[in-house]
Design a protein around this motif. Structure first.
Motif, PDB file in Angstrom:
ATOM      1  N   ASP A 146      -3.234   4.088  -2.709  1.00  0.00           N
ATOM      2  CA  ASP A 146      -3.740   5.534  -2.195  1.00  0.00           C
ATOM      3  C   ASP A 146      -3.713   6.416  -1.707  1.00  0.00           C
ATOM      4  O   ASP A 146      -3.702   7.423  -0.470  1.00  0.00           O
ATOM      5  CB  ASP A 146      -3.877   5.035  -0.322  1.00  0.00           C
ATOM      6  N   ALA A 147      -1.918   7.519  -2.388  1.00  0.00           N
ATOM      7  CA  ALA A 147      -2.117   8.992  -1.727  1.00  0.00           C
ATOM      8  C   ALA A 147      -2.215   9.412  -3.308  1.00  0.00           C
ATOM      9  O   ALA A 147      -1.783   9.515  -3.979  1.00  0.00           O
ATOM     10  CB  ALA A 147      -0.266   8.104  -2.578  1.00  0.00           C
ATOM     11  N   PHE A 148      -3.043   9.725  -3.657  1.00  0.00           N
ATOM     12  CA  PHE A 148      -3.637  10.671  -4.563  1.00  0.00           C
ATOM     13  C   PHE A 148      -2.558  11.640  -4.277  1.00  0.00           C
ATOM     14  O   PHE A 148      -2.781  12.249  -5.629  1.00  0.00           O
ATOM     15  CB  PHE A 148      -5.731  10.831  -4.184  1.00  0.00           C
ATOM     16  N   SER A 149      -2.755  12.685  -4.082  1.00  0.00           N
ATOM     17  CA  SER A 149      -1.887  13.498  -4.017  1.00  0.00           C
ATOM     18  C   SER A 149      -0.742  13.628  -4.875  1.00  0.00           C
ATOM     19  O   SER A 149      -0.795  14.626  -5.227  1.00  0.00           O
ATOM     20  CB  SER A 149      -2.373  14.702  -2.342  1.00  0.00           C
ATOM     21  N   LYS A 169      -1.292  -9.927   3.944  1.00  0.00           N
ATOM     22  CA  LYS A 169      -0.386  -9.615   4.642  1.00  0.00           C
ATOM     23  C   LYS A 169       0.435  -8.415   3.628  1.00  0.00           C
ATOM     24  O   LYS A 169       0.426  -8.098   2.420  1.00  0.00           O
ATOM     25  CB  LYS A 169       0.697 -10.151   3.963  1.00  0.00           C
ATOM     26  N   VAL A 170      -0.155  -7.123   5.473  1.00  0.00           N
ATOM     27  CA  VAL A 170       0.101  -5.328   4.325  1.00  0.00           C
ATOM     28  C   VAL A 170       1.336  -5.039   4.493  1.00  0.00           C
ATOM     29  O   VAL A 170       2.021  -5.123   5.054  1.00  0.00           O
ATOM     30  CB  VAL A 170      -1.027  -5.030   4.849  1.00  0.00           C
ATOM     31  N   LEU A 171       2.415  -4.771   3.350  1.00  0.00           N
ATOM     32  CA  LEU A 171       3.744  -3.737   3.359  1.00  0.00           C
ATOM     33  C   LEU A 171       2.924  -2.376   3.329  1.00  0.00           C
ATOM     34  O   LEU A 171       1.868  -2.370   2.164  1.00  0.00           O
ATOM     35  CB  LEU A 171       4.596  -4.204   2.977  1.00  0.00           C
ATOM     36  N   LEU A 172       3.824  -1.464   4.204  1.00  0.00           N
ATOM     37  CA  LEU A 172       3.255   0.133   3.751  1.00  0.00           C
ATOM     38  C   LEU A 172       4.670   0.614   3.355  1.00  0.00           C
ATOM     39  O   LEU A 172       5.601   0.720   4.015  1.00  0.00           O
ATOM     40  CB  LEU A 172       2.472   0.743   5.432  1.00  0.00           C
ATOM     41  N   ILE A 173       4.460   1.486   2.610  1.00  0.00           N
ATOM     42  CA  ILE A 173       4.617   2.274   1.691  1.00  0.00           C
ATOM     43  C   ILE A 173       4.908   3.727   2.091  1.00  0.00           C
ATOM     44  O   ILE A 173       3.955   3.861   1.408  1.00  0.00           O
ATOM     45  CB  ILE A 173       5.809   2.069   0.432  1.00  0.00           C
ATOM     46  N   SER A 174       5.985   4.984   1.794  1.00  0.00           N
ATOM     47  CA  SER A 174       5.510   6.293   2.145  1.00  0.00           C
ATOM     48  C   SER A 174       7.185   6.703   2.387  1.00  0.00           C
ATOM     49  O   SER A 174       7.851   6.671   2.435  1.00  0.00           O
ATOM     50  CB  SER A 174       5.204   6.527   3.131  1.00  0.00           C
ATOM     51  N   VAL A 216       0.764  -1.000  -0.054  1.00  0.00           N
ATOM     52  CA  VAL A 216      -0.063  -0.088  -0.186  1.00  0.00           C
ATOM     53  C   VAL A 216       0.403   1.050  -0.671  1.00  0.00           C
ATOM     54  O   VAL A 216       1.576   1.599   0.654  1.00  0.00           O
ATOM     55  CB  VAL A 216      -1.075  -0.274   1.144  1.00  0.00           C
ATOM     56  N   ARG A 217       0.867   2.059  -1.155  1.00  0.00           N
ATOM     57  CA  ARG A 217       1.710   3.487  -1.117  1.00  0.00           C
ATOM     58  C   ARG A 217       0.968   4.611  -0.455  1.00  0.00           C
ATOM     59  O   ARG A 217      -0.481   5.219  -0.851  1.00  0.00           O
ATOM     60  CB  ARG A 217       1.372   3.487  -2.152  1.00  0.00           C
ATOM     61  N   LEU A 218       1.455   5.103   0.819  1.00  0.00           N
ATOM     62  CA  LEU A 218       0.472   5.861   2.058  1.00  0.00           C
ATOM     63  C   LEU A 218       0.651   7.245   0.963  1.00  0.00           C
ATOM     64  O   LEU A 218       1.838   7.792   1.132  1.00  0.00           O
ATOM     65  CB  LEU A 218       0.235   5.366   2.847  1.00  0.00           C
ATOM     66  N   ASP A 219      -0.408   8.080   2.305  1.00  0.00           N
ATOM     67  CA  ASP A 219      -0.298   9.492   2.160  1.00  0.00           C
ATOM     68  C   ASP A 219       0.147   9.960   3.115  1.00  0.00           C
ATOM     69  O   ASP A 219      -0.504   9.894   4.405  1.00  0.00           O
ATOM     70  CB  ASP A 219      -1.484  10.384   1.357  1.00  0.00           C
TER      71      ASP A 219
END
Length: 687
Positions: free
Chosen positions: A202-205, A114-119, A80-83
């Protein structure tokens, strides 16, 4: 000319009456007509095409996590690509979007992924930069789920694979520390994907940027979809361009007319009126022949400004610019005076709107049903204009409560609305003005186009086929349609659907069958990602799926747009009727082998290879109908065909037959014979 001080004491004088630029009078024959203009009796025009989707809007229809089959997530790795701005700032405008961002993570976790978070967060040069451990702890508190940090950055993929086995949610290192992120490095994108099955953006900006974590990574995941927050903002972006209510006015601030010209021209072609409140106003005034100090004008933007005026003139919509402005003395910045917009004296710099300008804007907005506010209200970004922004925010709050649809874009506008609104959730808000400007300019948004396509239309199968309950044959990459055209003529008791990404070929095929055949149809779509959403709504049974000679350049293992991918294979298997067939064909052996391997690998042990020459390749086309490319290469190259058949759960595992060649069929002993429809290869060939 009156002394500027006298204007401050006499704001209701005739010299300060606002000057709307309305092109409703037949007496207006030139563009350089100065200030002697009058209000139009009606400043908006009804348009028949107001609900039509443009091609730009259609490009924004993408696959979403909401529509992704939840059962496919269990046990898989989702990245998941976070903002980070939505998660770090819990007070202010970002708090509005916090739930959407957290919901994406919780949904995946609950589904068993299994969730990987990147930001990225902060500036890499900042000595007080939040550590990965601290950010992971912050996320854990927000989610009520343990988020484990990964700190080994020398080999990102290896560290991820080791820790993902021990944790349900893992936070990867801060992307701001990697220059490869900004250059969209292919190798870095591959490592970043960490073998994930699905990529969730999930990083629309950041949609307007080309980054490894938003664009490059999608090449190495089987599915790329929009998260809940991304989906919400994307839908709002599409709505912002639609003419759903009238009058529709745009309040436009900021500067740089030349850069924004395409977007301004679009707004002039869409809105019922434009209100310029920033530096852009001076360029418009100059194009209209109003006296403006040369230091406030972009000389190279004169042509684009005239084009804007011409568009407004042709559509007979008004353009408004400020009538009075507060200005600062260049030698004594604390000394402020009020000037007419066409009477700014040398040595004075415009700061923000005067009282008459604000009053006129309020009067205009009170009649609107839809308003777009984009850009700052003030002329100088270094100066605070709390009074003007507050008054505009309060006016928008008033009309919003009365039912007006209000879209607010940019940090300055969003902050003003947040301070004065008690109904903030009813606004459409975009913190990143760059995303909307790029969209209005007609530019593609890389972060959006990197996601899998969705089919944007509802399909009325009763209108497409005379009887939509008949068995269905789908040809993926139907090209010129020759295969389906001839198949449809032979088998009247089946329906045939061609899925082709080339819109021109689809139009040509539709013209060819019009009034000739009623059991064949062609759709323009990327079948790799839209197959499930299209075929799942078909009332009848899917009995045969065929892929003929896909372009070898687009079907290499590393190519993002290769046709045969896991997501499509699984969709075909899920929707194919038991004993249904899959026919694969190519004149390139490597392509045929790869297609066969992909189907057998992701076929969920429900496929068996049918017949052939002992190595799995069929000696002849079993349908007696040649595809477009087959006719082209026949006699010059060997066609490799393979046919597979879907079996039920009791039918045993798949039988993989290695062999040379490039044509293959999957399937045998179909329920559907040649008299009732297309099914078994031998029955079809005997027709």
């Amino acid at each position: 000319m009156n002394h500027p001080l006298s204007l401050l004491h006499n704001p209701s004088s005739q010299s300060l009456q606002p000057q709307p630029l309305c092109y409703h009078s037949k007496s207006v024959r030139r563009l350089n007509f100065g200030r002697k203009l009058h209000f139009a009796e009606k400043c908006w025009v009804q348009r028949e095409e107001k609900n039509c989707d443009s091609s730009d809007n259609l490009r924004l229809h993408v696959q979403t996590l909401r529509k992704f089959p939840i059962e496919k997530l269990s046990g898989e790795v989702a990245i998941v690509r976070l903002d980070s701005s939505l998660l770090l700032e819990q007070l202010g405008i970002n708090s509005l979007f916090l739930n959407g961002a957290l919901s994406t993570i919780r949904y995946l976790h609950t589904a068993g992924a299994k969730v990987l978070l990147i930001s990225n967060w902060g500036n890499s040069s900042d000595s007080n930069l939040l550590s990965t451990e601290s950010f992971a702890d912050h996320l854990s508190k927000l989610l009520n789920i343990e988020v484990v940090p990964a700190n080994i950055v020398s080999d990102l993929m290896q560290s991820t694979e080791e820790k993902i086995k021990k944790s349900d949610v893992l936070l990867l290192p801060n992307l701001s520390k990697f220059r490869e992120e900004l250059t969209n490095c292919t190798d870095f994108s591959r490592k970043l994907s960490s073998g994930a099955y699905v990529f969730v953006n999930d990083a629309f900006s950041l949609s307007h940027k080309i980054l490894a974590s938003t664009v490059g990574i999608s090449r190495f995941c089987d599915a790329s979809v929009a998260g809940f927050h991304f989906e919400e903002k994307l839908l709002q972006l599409i709505e912002a361009r639609k003419i759903t209510r009238q009058p529709y006015f745009a309040i436009i601030g900021g500067g740089n007319f030349l850069e924004k010209a395409p977007a301004l021209h679009l707004l002039a072609s869409t809105c019922d009126g434009l209100i310029f409140i920033g530096k852009l106003a001076f360029q418009t005034m100059h194009a209209l022949g109003v006296s403006v100090p040369s230091c406030l004008i972009e000389q190279d933007a004169a042509g684009e400004a005239l084009k804007l005026i011409q568009i407004a003139h042709n559509r007979r919509i008004p353009i408004y610019y400020p009538d009075d402005l507060w200005c600062a003395d260049n030698h004594n910045p604390e000394s402020l005076q009020l000037f007419r917009s066409d009477g700014i004296m040398a040595g004075w710099t415009p700061l923000y709107l005067g009282p008459v300008s604000l009053e006129k804007i309020f009067a205009l907005l009170s009649k609107c049903k839809k308003v777009l506010w984009i850009g700052p209200l003030k002329f100088d970004p270094s100066v605070e204009d709390a009074d003007g922004e507050s008054k505009l925010a309060l006016m928008l709050e008033s009309i919003n409560k009365a039912g007006c649809e209000v879209t607010v874009v940019g940090n300055a506008a969003c902050k003003a609305i947040f301070r004065h609104s008690s109904t903030i959730s009813t606004y459409k808000i975009f913190k990143s003005a760059s995303v909307l400007w790029d969209f209005l300019k007609g530019r593609t948004l890389p972060g959006v186009t990197a996601l899998d396509r969705d089919y944007p239309f509802h399909l009325d199968w009763d209108a497409i086929f005379t009887d939509p309950t008949k068995p269905l044959v789908v040809d993926i990459g139907s090209g010129n349609g020759l295969f389906l055209f001839n198949m449809a003529k032979r088998w009247k008791h089946s329906n045939f659907l061609g899925l082709e990404i080339n819109d021109k070929l689809v139009k040509r095929c539709q013209q060819r069958i019009h009034g000739v055949l009623n059991n064949v149809y062609f759709l323009s779509t990327n079948a790799t990602s839209s197959f499930h959403s299209i075929i799942s709504s078909y009332p009848g049974a899917l009995v045969l799926t065929s892929i003929h000679c896909p372009n070898p350049d687009f079907n290499k293992e590393e190519h993002r747009w290769r046709m045969v991918q896991r997501i499509m294979v699984e969709a075909v298997i899920d929707l194919l009727v038991t004993n249904g067939k899959i026919f694969l064909q190519s004149d390139i052996e490597a392509v045929a082998l790869r297609m066969k391997e992909q189907f057998m690998m992701f076929g969920k042990e429900k496929l068996v290879i049918e017949g052939g020459d002992g190595e799995g390749w069929l000696p002849n086309n079993p349908f007696g109908v040649q595809s477009d490319w087959e006719q082209h290469v026949i006699g010059r190259a060997q066609m490799r065909s393979k046919q597979t058949q879907k079996v039920d759960d009791s039918g045993g595992g798949g039988v993989v037959v290695e062999g040379k060649g490039e044509q293959g069929v999957v399937g045998e002993d179909s329920d559907v014979d040649a008299e009732e429809g297309v099914g078994g290869g031998e029955a079809a060939a005997g027709e």
